[in-house]
Design an enzyme around this catalytic site. Structure first.
Site, PDB file in Angstrom:
ATOM      1  N   ASP A  29       0.977  -0.999  -0.193  1.00  0.00           N
ATOM      2  CA  ASP A  29      -0.092   0.107  -0.013  1.00  0.00           C
ATOM      3  C   ASP A  29       0.922   1.189   0.036  1.00  0.00           C
ATOM      4  O   ASP A  29       1.618   1.673   0.983  1.00  0.00           O
ATOM      5  CB  ASP A  29      -0.878   0.030   1.079  1.00  0.00           C
ATOM      6  N   HIS A  30       0.840   1.912  -1.097  1.00  0.00           N
ATOM      7  CA  HIS A  30       1.709   3.133  -1.303  1.00  0.00           C
ATOM      8  C   HIS A  30       1.547   4.368  -0.250  1.00  0.00           C
ATOM      9  O   HIS A  30       2.274   5.145  -0.231  1.00  0.00           O
ATOM     10  CB  HIS A  30       1.832   3.368  -2.642  1.00  0.00           C
ATOM     11  N   ARG A  31       0.503   4.113   0.469  1.00  0.00           N
ATOM     12  CA  ARG A  31      -0.136   5.291   1.325  1.00  0.00           C
ATOM     13  C   ARG A  31       0.936   5.264   2.349  1.00  0.00           C
ATOM     14  O   ARG A  31       1.099   6.144   3.330  1.00  0.00           O
ATOM     15  CB  ARG A  31      -1.501   5.315   1.516  1.00  0.00           C
TER      16      ARG A  31
END
Ligand code: CAO
Length: 552
Positions: A524-526
Site C-alpha cells: 500500500d503506497h500510502r
C-alpha cells in the site's frame, strides 16, 4: 408456565406456503406479533401470535404448505389460564398437550423418562452449536431429508459465512422427523436445525439433554463431544477485528421483507440488503423501496457508474453469440470479489519483483525429506517463506502496520500473524498462522498442512482467518514467473511467490546453475514507499538465499 401451540387462522385460501419466518426459537413474542409470512397464489399474509411468551419450537419449515388449523409454533406462556381464551385448543397434533405435563416429570426424575417417550423413542431437537460468530450464517446445503437415518456426527447441513463454510453434524443418532430450515435461511447459535426421533435405548442421557434444550433453547449447546466444529467459547470468540469487518456485517444482516416487497425488489434489481426498513423490526416496506429508488435516481453518478464514479461494465446478453451457462457465485466467491475490488479501488498498489537464490534452501529441504516423512509432515518452501517474512516484518515495522480507518494514523502491531492463501473448491480462503516469529519450521509446516486441510474441508472457523498482519500467496506449485498480488486491506503488504526454476546465474566469472524463486511484493503506497519496499524485499531475498540468517 405452560406450552401451547399457535395455529393458522382462517386465511381465506385452502392452503398457503410458508415463505418467511419472523421469529426464531428463544424469541419473546407478544400477542399480535407476526410469527411467519404465508403466501398463497392470491395473497401474502403475516400470521400473528395469539399468545404472549417465549417461542420454544417451530413446527413448520419454509416451503411447507399450511391450511387453517395447522400448528405453527409452540410458545411457552407464563400463565396457562390467561391464554386459554386466546388459543383454539383443537390443534391437530397432540405433542404439546402431552408434553407440557410430562416435562416437569422428566426434569425431576430420570427414572421416569420412559413415560415421556412414545413407543420407546423420543424427539430430539438439534440446535446450531457455537459457530464462532454472533452473526447469522447462511445455510448453503442441506445434507439430510425427513425420513433419513443419521448417526451422531453425520453432517446435517452446511453453513457458509462471509469467511468460512462449516458442516454442522448431528449430535445424536436417530431418524430425521423434521428439517426446520431451508437452503438460504440464516442461522445463529441456538436455532433449531432439525428434530430427530431417537430411540430410548440409544441414550437416556440424550433425552435429558434434549429436554434441557427445550427448556432453554437459546443457550443450549450440543452436549456431545463429537460435535466437530464446536470450540470452547473462549477460543471461538475472536477478539481481533476480522480482516474484512465491513463485509462481515453487511452480508450477515437479516433482511425482513414481505413477498410483495421482495418481488418488487427483484423486478427492479434493488439490493434489499442496502434498503433501510421503516416497518416493525426494521421490516422493509414498499415505501422504503420507493425512497431507495428516488434517492438513487437523484444521485447523478449512480446510474452511469458502479457508485465510485467509475463507469460500470455494461450488461451483455452473451447468448446472442452462442450457448451459455450461468452459475451463481458461492458466498465465498462473492465476498472475495467484493474484497478484491475494495482493495484494488482503495489501495494505491505498487508491486516490485525480485528472485531469491534458493539453491541452498532447496538442498537443505531435500535433506530433511525423510525426517519430514517420519514426522508425518511435509516441508515445502512455504514455512521458510513464513519465517523469512516474519523476520522482515519485525525489522520493517511499517509492513506490520495498518492505516487507521480515518487515514490519520498508522497502527503498528507488536504481533506477527501471517495469512496464506489456500485455493479450495469453494474459493480462495486465507487461514492465519499466529505468532509466526515465535515458531520453528516444523511447527509452521504442521500448521500449514493442518490449516490448508481445514480450509479445503470447509472446516475453518472464522477466528482461524482473522488477525493477519501480512499475507503470502504462493502459486509456486502451479507455475508462473510472477504476478501482481492484491493487498488484503487493511493489511499493507502481500508477498506473491511463483515457481522456482534452475537458471544460469552470473557469479562474476561464469554462469552457474542456481535455483531461483521469483517473488512479487505488493504494498500500500500510502503507508510504504519504494525504499521501504526495497528494504523489505532485499531482506526476504537475503534470508531465503542464506537460511542460516533465519536463526540469527
Ligand atoms: N516453486 C517450486 N515448487 C514449489 C513451490 C515453488 N515456489 N512451492 C511449492 N512447491 C512444491 C512443493 O515443494 C511441493 O512439491 P513436493 O510435493 O514435490 O514436495 C508441491 O509444490 C506442492 O506444494 P503444496 O501446494 O502442496 O504445498 P505448499 O506448502 O507449497 O502450498 C498452499 C500450500 C495451501 C499455499 C497451496 O496448496 C495453495 O493452495 N496455493 C494456492 C494459493 C493461491 O491460490 N494464491 C492465489 C491467491 S490470489 O488470487
Amino acid at each position: 408456565m405452560a406450552k401451547q401451540q399457535v395455529i393458522v387462522p382462517d386465511i381465506g385460501a385452502d392452503s398457503a406456503e410458508v415463505i418467511e419466518w419472523m421469529v426464531k426459537v428463544g424469541d419473546s413474542v407478544a400477542v399480535d406479533d407476526s410469527l411467519l409470512v404465508l403466501e398463497s397464489d392470491k395473497a401474502s399474509m403475516e400470521v400473528p401470535s395469539t399468545l404472549a411468551g417465549t417461542v420454544v419450537e417451530l413446527l413448520v419449515k419454509l416451503g411447507d404448505s399450511l391450511s387453517e388449523g395447522a400448528a405453527i409454533v409452540v410458545i411457552e406462556t407464563a400463565d396457562a389460564t390467561a391464554v386459554t381464551a386466546a388459543e383454539p385448543q383443537e390443534a391437530p397434533t397432540d405433542t404439546i398437550q402431552d408434553e407440557a405435563p410430562v416435562k416437569s416429570e422428566l426434569q425431576s426424575s430420570a427414572a421416569e423418562l420412559p413415560k415421556a417417550q412414545t413407543g420407546g423413542s423420543s424427539k430430539h431437537s438439534v440446535l446450531v452449536p457455537d459457530i464462532g460468530t454472533d452473526d447469522a450464517v447462511e445455510v448453503i446445503e442441506l445434507s439430510v431429508s425427513v425420513g433419513d437415518d443419521v448417526a451422531e456426527g453425520d453432517t446435517l447441513l452446511v453453513l457458509e459465512s462471509d469467511k468460512a463454510s462449516m458442516e454442522i453434524p448431528a449430535d445424536a443418532t436417530g431418524k430425521v422427523l423434521e428439517v426446520a430450515v431451508a437452503v438460504g435461511a440464516s442461522l445463529k447459535q441456538g436455532d433449531l436445525i432439525a428434530v430427530l426421533e431417537v430411540s430410548a435405548a440409544s441414550s437416556t442421557e440424550q433425552v435429558v439433554v434434549q429436554e434441557a434444550k427445550q427448556e432453554a433453547p437459546v443457550v443450549a449447546a450440543p452436549a456431545s463431544s463429537t460435535v466437530a466444529p464446536v470450540e470452547p467459547k473462549a477460543a471461538s470468540v475472536a477478539p481481533v477485528r476480522a480482516a474484512e469487518p465491513q463485509a462481515a456485517s453487511s452480508h450477515s444482516e437479516v433482511v425482513y421483507a414481505g413477498p410483495a416487497v421482495r418481488k418488487l425488489a427483484r423486478e427492479f434489481s434493488i439490493p434489499l440488503g442496502q434498503v433501510s426498513g421503516s416497518g416493525p423490526r426494521g421490516r422493509i416496506l414498499k415505501e422504503d423501496l420507493h425512497a431507495f429508488v428516488q434517492q438513487r435516481l437523484s444521485t447523478p453518478t449512480a446510474t452511469a457508474s458502479s457508485g465510485t464514479g467509475i463507469p460500470a461494465v455494461p450488461a451483455v446478453d452473451f447468448s446472442q453469440f452462442g450457448p451459455i451457462r450461468e452459475e451463481a457465485l458461492s458466498k465465498i466467491g462473492k465476498v472475495t470479489a467484493t474484497n478484491m475490488q475494495r482493495s484494488w479501488l482503495n489501495v494505491p498498489h505498487v508491486t516490485q519483483y525480485d528472485d531469491a537464490d534458493v539453491t541452498d534452501l532447496e538442498a537443505f529441504r531435500a535433506s530433511l525429506k525423510d525426517e519430514a516423512a517420519k514426522k508425518g509432515t511435509k516441508l515445502t518452501p512455504l514455512p521458510f517463506l513464513l519465517k523469512a517474512c516474519a523476520v522482515a516484518l519485525k525489522d520493517n515495522p511499517k509492513f506490520n502496520s495498518s492505516l487507521s480507518a480515518d487515514g490519520e494514523s498508522i497502527i503498528y502491531k507488536d504481533y506477527v500473524h501471517i495469512g496464506f492463501a489456500v485455493d479450495t473448491p469453494a474459493g480462495l480462503l486465507v487461514p492465519v498462522i499466529r505468532d509466526v516469529d515465535k515458531k520453528g519450521l516444523w511447527e509452521l509446516a504442521e500448521e500449514v498442512l493442518e490449516l490448508a486441510g481445514l480450509a479445503r474441508d470447509k472446516k475453518l472457523k472464522p477466528a482461524q482467518m482473522q488477525g493477519a498482519c501480512f499475507t503470502i500467496s504462493s502459486l509456486g506449485a502451479l507455475g508462473g514467473k510472477g504476478f501482481t498480488p492484491i493487498v488484503n486491506a487493511p493489511e499493507v503488504g502481500i508477498l506473491g511467490v511463483s515457481k522456482s526454476s534452475v537458471q544460469p546465474v552470473w557469479d562474476g566469472s561464469s554462469f552457474t546453475p542456481r535455483t531461483m524463486l521469483p517473488l512479487s511484493l505488493s504494498y500500500d503506497h500510502r503507508v510504504i514507499n519504494g525504499a521501504d519496499g526495497g528494504r523489505f524485499m532485499n531482506q526476504v531475498v537475503a534470508l531465503l538465499s542464506d537460511i542460516r540468517r533465519l536463526t540469527l
